[in-house]
Design an enzyme around this catalytic site. Sequence first.
Site, PDB file in Angstrom:
ATOM      1  N   GLY A   1       0.811  -1.222   0.000  1.00 25.07           N
ATOM      2  CA  GLY A   1       0.000   0.000   0.000  1.00 25.07           C
ATOM      3  C   GLY A   1       0.840   1.264   0.000  1.00 25.07           C
ATOM      4  CB  CYS A   2       3.751   2.281   2.010  1.00 26.54           C
ATOM      5  SG  CYS A   2       2.898   2.176   3.610  1.00 26.54           S
ATOM      6  CB  THR A   3       5.059   0.345  -2.910  1.00 23.73           C
ATOM      7  OG1 THR A   3       6.036  -0.085  -1.952  1.00 23.73           O
ATOM      8  CG2 THR A   3       5.698   0.433  -4.280  1.00 23.73           C
TER       9      THR A   3
END
EC number: 1.11.1.24
Length: 144
Positions: A44-46
């Site tokens: 998700g952060c990527t």
Amino acid sequence: MALSVGTDAPQFTAKDTNGNTVSLSQFAGKTVILYFYPKDDTPGCTRQAQSFKAAHEEYIAKDIVVLGVSRDNEESHQKFTEKYGLPFQLLADVDGAITTAYDVDGGGYAKRVTYVIDGNGKIIHVDGSVNTASHAQDILVTIV
């Protein structure tokens, strides 16, 4: 609970991806997107970081600064930045001071919340319901 619209953005100083000292005050007069995320190089952060990378030229054209913040250290940020070619600064909030000041401490990680701070240091938008794939465009639509 995240800080409210109309609140003065808490001042901070932190090290960025390259070990440079960054303070909110150095961006006075500019709109700042301060996005908090849990962990470097996770799915998700990527996706979220890549959405800001894809929209980076639009942000530059509007003179908007993008700063990502997590509890990861500078070395982790460097690896994340290099792996995905991120063109914006990531701030290392290792001690949690920024996540605490912005009320996004998730117990050892930063909750996924984005603040838009105007040139006078006021919070003008808060997004706590982030769609990681389209987040950067969602913010642009909201603030323009």
